[in-house]
Design a protein around this motif. Structure first.
Motif, short mmCIF file in Angstrom:
data_model
loop_
_atom_site.label_atom_id
_atom_site.label_comp_id
_atom_site.label_asym_id
_atom_site.label_seq_id
_atom_site.Cartn_x
_atom_site.Cartn_y
_atom_site.Cartn_z
N GLY A 668 0.78 -1.24 0.00
CA GLY A 668 0.00 0.00 0.00
C GLY A 668 0.80 1.27 0.00
N ASN A 669 2.13 1.20 -0.11
CA ASN A 669 2.98 2.38 0.03
C ASN A 669 3.37 2.94 -1.34
OD1 ASN A 669 4.57 4.32 1.30
ND2 ASN A 669 6.40 3.05 1.16
N ILE A 670 3.11 4.22 -1.59
CA ILE A 670 3.59 4.88 -2.80
C ILE A 670 4.54 6.00 -2.40
CG2 ILE A 670 1.43 4.36 -4.00
CD1 ILE A 670 0.73 7.32 -3.85
N LEU A 671 5.43 6.38 -3.34
CA LEU A 671 6.49 7.34 -3.05
C LEU A 671 6.43 8.50 -4.03
CD1 LEU A 671 9.20 8.17 -1.63
CD2 LEU A 671 10.36 6.81 -3.39
N PHE A 672 6.56 9.73 -3.47
CA PHE A 672 6.83 10.92 -4.27
C PHE A 672 8.17 11.45 -3.80
CE2 PHE A 672 7.08 15.41 -5.02
CZ PHE A 672 6.53 15.58 -6.28
N PHE A 699 -3.45 2.27 2.86
CA PHE A 699 -2.74 3.14 1.91
C PHE A 699 -1.82 4.09 2.66
CE2 PHE A 699 -2.62 7.38 -0.04
CZ PHE A 699 -1.94 7.08 -1.20
N ARG A 700 -0.63 4.32 2.07
CA ARG A 700 0.33 5.22 2.69
C ARG A 700 1.10 5.96 1.60
NH1 ARG A 700 2.66 6.06 7.53
NH2 ARG A 700 4.85 6.72 7.61
N LEU A 701 1.28 7.26 1.80
CA LEU A 701 2.04 8.11 0.88
C LEU A 701 3.30 8.60 1.58
CD1 LEU A 701 2.50 9.92 -1.65
CD2 LEU A 701 1.05 11.63 -0.54
N THR A 702 4.46 8.40 0.98
CA THR A 702 5.72 8.90 1.50
C THR A 702 6.23 9.98 0.55
OG1 THR A 702 6.27 6.76 2.48
CG2 THR A 702 8.07 8.31 2.16
N VAL A 703 6.51 11.17 1.10
CA VAL A 703 7.04 12.29 0.32
C VAL A 703 8.45 12.58 0.83
CG1 VAL A 703 6.74 14.68 -0.39
CG2 VAL A 703 4.73 13.24 -0.01
N VAL A 704 9.42 12.58 -0.08
CA VAL A 704 10.82 12.85 0.27
C VAL A 704 11.32 13.96 -0.64
CG1 VAL A 704 13.15 11.93 0.44
CG2 VAL A 704 11.19 10.45 0.96
N GLY A 705 11.76 15.08 -0.05
CA GLY A 705 12.30 16.15 -0.88
C GLY A 705 12.24 17.50 -0.21
N HIS A 706 12.63 18.52 -0.99
CA HIS A 706 12.61 19.88 -0.48
C HIS A 706 12.46 20.82 -1.67
CE1 HIS A 706 16.76 20.56 -1.93
NE2 HIS A 706 16.95 19.30 -1.57
N GLY A 707 12.09 22.07 -1.39
CA GLY A 707 11.90 23.03 -2.46
C GLY A 707 10.98 24.16 -2.04
N ALA A 742 8.64 1.36 -1.42
CA ALA A 742 7.47 1.77 -2.19
C ALA A 742 7.02 0.67 -3.15
CB ALA A 742 7.79 3.04 -2.98
N VAL A 743 5.72 0.53 -3.31
CA VAL A 743 5.17 -0.35 -4.33
C VAL A 743 5.27 0.32 -5.69
CG1 VAL A 743 3.07 -1.54 -5.13
CG2 VAL A 743 3.57 -1.39 -2.69
N VAL A 744 5.05 1.64 -5.72
CA VAL A 744 5.04 2.38 -6.97
C VAL A 744 5.51 3.79 -6.70
CG1 VAL A 744 2.61 2.99 -6.67
CG2 VAL A 744 3.61 3.07 -8.95
N VAL A 745 6.15 4.40 -7.69
CA VAL A 745 6.63 5.79 -7.59
C VAL A 745 5.70 6.66 -8.42
CG1 VAL A 745 8.54 7.36 -8.04
CG2 VAL A 745 9.00 5.03 -7.25
#
Length: 842
Positions: A668-672, A699-707, A742-745
């Motif tokens: 259930g994990n997706i990545l941005f 379902f779970r959303l992981t966000v990694v980044g900066h801006g 992540a399952v999908v990006v």
């Protein structure tokens, strides 16, 4: 390469056996019977080209995919063979129900009906062999086809025909011999070509039917081009027969067959050219593509001109070879010879369209050429008989190929040199004419004059070729040997991991030097890559601890590059003043290939760049001798601001952040992951996440980044328990771990050029769901991810839900991602494309 030469030799052997067979038939049967033979064979050859409905080409494309996926292509081959045989049965039924008799009446040729039926009886064997041959092309082994079809069949057919003619056989007997030769050859070839590769096809029936439908539709489109090409090859003889006697058709057909030998070497040298042109086009190497076309034309022209001169001048003495009654005018001989010369030499230029992503344009030109030729030969036949058809054929072939040259100029921005080579037709004709006149003066037989012309022409071409080689050697002496591996410097003020992987990939084939920012390399690349770079012999570190230190480091970099003496410098486009000036100065040392990641700035914070940065970008693009971009979309955008004469190499982005080992994702994990900027489609991300949280448990959303948009993401994550936001810098190992979890990006971008995040996802075996923007859609093909319209929340949610809830679908896309990483995103492949053929040293 050896198979390509063997295939060319087999094609020439087939042509020579065909020439001998036609001479035998002409000498034994005379013009009238040869006319019936020519009409039936021409009609049969046209049928052989169109009966497979383009499936022999469609099979190559679809069976390649099947073999790559380790499943048997037997279903495709079985369908194609069945469909082709059905076309054959329908055609024979039409002929037997009155079609053959109607054609016999139209051509006023007694015996033509039976000849047509007999001729077509060999068609199923030849068509089936063509279809089976597609498998040989896919697995890369064409030896059985070459042995049976290119060598054994023409020899057997020639022997059987000679035996039949010696025994006073007629046209039907000759054609019956062809049936036996075709059947025996097919039997031997089919028994030897039994290599259906791959495992069992376990796909659902609906998916198999969909593949068959797509295969048939694609084949029909390819078949349209083949139909018009066949029309151009056969319309002159078939139309002429409607207006003149069958004897005149026989004389014209014999002359036409001899004239087509002008193209023999052209066809031979073009074997294997298509794959090379396709590779140059895929790499965006426009000048390399031009060199391939020009070189092929140059290799074919000496012998082609010799054949043209002999056939154009001595063609009126056709009776010396074919026997009494076979006389044609000088106009017919010269027109056909020059038409096929132009069609062969200029026809090579068509590869620059058909194999360079412009096959539809080439098909349209072929269709137009077929139509023009058909109209022209109707007019020529009705007004001038054989001479009129010959002139019409010559003018039509020249016209079509001139239009093809204009199309190449429009598409690729250059004029091929092939038209210049045709100027040699004038001295070739003059030499042959002088020899024939000398033969008449001294009462020499035409064959003797032809051999005198051969000697004179050979001496003439020897002088030209030796002179050309001497000039070429003198020019090569000014540069390094082309056989010596190019020395490459990689200048990397940015994109440190990209440059490191490129340098490591080049190291096995080229002496490589790398200039890199040490801090950026440690921050961006996994520790394994950093360790490999530190062990390189030619590594130069760019230090930027202070302004004075940067200036000293820049000077040291230029001196180190000068000492390395590179043949080529590869640098990333930069808008930072000092690195940009160093890159500019590198152009004084060696040719400069500029890697342009973003031809135009992105929306948001990137859009507003200063006048200084715009000037730096213009300056670097102006001095660069070539460019590297990631995708055809980027290539098109870049060509708006650079000279079309400079090569633009088009490649995929190489893999990044490769894991040392793979592991199963968290359900259930997706990545941005990436920069949080306006163009990244963050509102779409928010809406899709809320919709999936309602539909999917866990379902779970992981966000990694900066801006610049980080504050909005922070506020969104604070109110939703299913969102994890890792703000700020993340080490390469942390990003790889997030990818593996992540399952999908997800790439919900509003606009983009290419994507390093996509390259990292493929390297980690993770499928992506992306907006169909920029060059990203050139990578995502339905086998490694799903592309949907930008900002379409429902489409994004549907694609993600399908992958998250279907383990088999995820497994399929994950395997496709790893295949992409190992093929078009492989750094060895990318390195060869980037280095490519060197520009001339300044």
């Amino acid at each position: 390469m050896r198979q390509a030469y063997l295939y060319a030799a087999g094609s020439l052997f087939t042509m020579m056996c065909g020439m001998a067979l036609n001479v035998l038939v002409g000498r034994f049967l005379g013009p009238d019977q040869y006319g019936i033979y020519a009409l039936s064979r021409t009609a049969a050859q046209f049928f052989l080209m169109i009966a497979p409905l383009g499936m022999e080409l469609g099979l190559q494309r679809f069976m390649s995919v099947a073999v790559q996926e380790n499943r048997s292509p037997a279903q495709l081959l079985r369908f194609a063979r069945t469909a082709a045989f059905a076309v054959f049965l329908v055609t024979v039924l039409v002929l037997l129900m009155g079609g053959a008799a109607a054609l016999e009446d139209a051509y006023r040729a007694p015996g033509l009906a039976m000849a047509l039926v007999v001729t077509l009886l060999s068609a199923p064997f030849l068509i089936d062999a063509m279809l089976i041959f597609s498998l040989g092309r896919v697995i890369g082994d064409m030896r059985p086809y070459m042995l049976w079809i290119l060598f054994f069949q023409p020899l057997l057919r020639l022997a059987l025909t000679a035996a039949v003619l010696v025994l006073d056989g007629d046209v039907q007997a000759v054609l019956t011999a062809a049936i036996f030769a075709g059947a025996l050859t097919w039997l031997g070839y089919a028994m030897s070509e039994n290599r259906i590769a791959g495992g069992a096809d376990t796909r659902p029936p609906q998916e198999r039917r969909t593949e068959l439908r797509q295969f048939f539709q694609t084949s029909l489109w390819l078949g349209v081009s083949i139909f018009f090409y066949g029309l151009m090859r056969s319309s002159d003889t078939l139309v002429l027969g409607l207006f003149v006697s069958v004897g005149d058709v026989g004389r014209y057909a014999a002359m036409s067959f001899v004239a087509q030998t002008v193209q023999s070497l052209t066809l031979a040298v073009s074997q294997g050219l298509g794959a090379k042109v396709a590779a140059a086009a895929a790499a965006g190497d426009r000048m390399g593509l031009k060199d391939l076309i020009d070189e092929a034309s140059l290799r074919a022209i000496p012998v082609s001109l010799f054949l043209f001169g002999g056939i154009a001048v001595f063609g009126q003495d056709l009776h010396v070879i074919f026997g009494e009654g076979f006389t044609v005018s000088a106009v017919t001989a010269s027109s056909l010879a020059f038409g096929y010369l132009a069609g062969g030499v200029l026809g090579i230029v068509g590869y620059a369209l058909s194999m360079a992503h412009h096959h539809k344009l080439e098909s349209a030109l072929t269709a137009a050429g077929g139509g023009v030729l058909l109209v022209a030969v109707f007019i020529g036949a009705s007004t001038g008989g054989a001479e009129g058809v010959a002139v019409a054929t010559c003018l039509s072939l020249c016209f079509v190929n001139i239009i093809r040259l204009v199309a190449v100029r429009s598409v690729h921005g250059y004029w091929p040199r092939a038209p210049l080579y045709l100027i040699g037709a004038v001295p070739a004709w003059l030499v042959a004419a002088a020899m024939r006149q000398a033969a008449l003066e001294f009462d020499l037989p035409p064959i003797g004059a032809f051999f005198l012309g051969t000697i004179a022409y050979s001496l003439f071409m020897t002088v030209i070729l030796i002179g050309g080689k001497m000039i070429g050697r003198r020019q090569q002496g000014m540069h390094r040997s082309a056989a010596k591996p190019a020395r490459v410097t990689i200048l990397s003020f940015h994109f440190a991991e990209y440059s490191a992987r490129l340098c490591l990939a080049l190291g096995d084939d080229h002496p490589a030097q790398m200039i890199v920012d040490r801090d950026k390399l440690v921050r961006e690349a996994p520790s394994s890559v950093v360790g490999s770079v530190q062990r390189l012999e030619n590594i130069v570190w760019y230090e930027r601890r202070s302004t004075f230190g940067k200036i000293l480091s820049a000077g040291r970099i230029l001196m180190d590059i000068r000492r390395f003496r590179p043949d080529l410098i590869v640098a990333h486009e930069t808008l930072v003043p000092l690195p940009a000036l160093v890159t500019f100065a590198c152009r004084l040392i060696a040719p400069l290939r500029l890697i342009v990641h973003d031809p135009d700035p992105h929306a948001g914070a990137d859009a507003s760049i200063s006048r200084l940065k715009r000037s730096l970008r213009w300056m670097l693009r102006k001095v660069a001798t070539g460019y590297v971009v990631h995708g055809l979309y980027c290539r098109k955008a870049l060509l708006k601001s650079v000279s079309p004469e400079k090569p633009v190499i088009c490649i995929n982005h190489g893999t990044l952040l490769e894991p040392e080992k793979f592991r199963s994702p968290l359900p259930g994990n997706i990545l941005f992951f990436g920069r949080l900027e306006q163009y990244k489609g963050l509102p779409t991300l928010y809406a899709v996440a809320d919709l999936l949280a309602e539909k999917l448990e866990g379902f779970r959303l992981t966000v990694v980044g900066h801006g610049s948009e980080a504050a909005f993401v922070r506020a969104f994550a604070a109110t939703r328990s299913f969102v994890a936001f890792n703000e700020g810098y993340a080490s390469p190992e942390d990003v790889i771990s997030a990818m593996q979890d992540a399952v999908v990006v997800l790439l919900p971008y509003d606009e983009a050029t290419q994507s390093g995040v996509l390259a990292a996802a493929m390297a980690n075996g993770r499928p992506v769901v992306t907006a169909a923007v920029g060059a990203i859609v050139e990578v995502i093909d339905g086998q490694n991810g799903i592309a949907v319209p930008p900002a379409d929340v429902a489409a994004f949610a549907g694609a993600l839900e399908k992958i998250l809830s279907d383990p088999l679908e995820w497994e399929r896309l994950s395997q496709g991602a790893m295949r992409t990483a190992g093929s078009s995103m492989n750094w060895k492949t990318i390195g060869r494309a980037i280095v490519g053929p060197p520009e001339v040293r300044a």
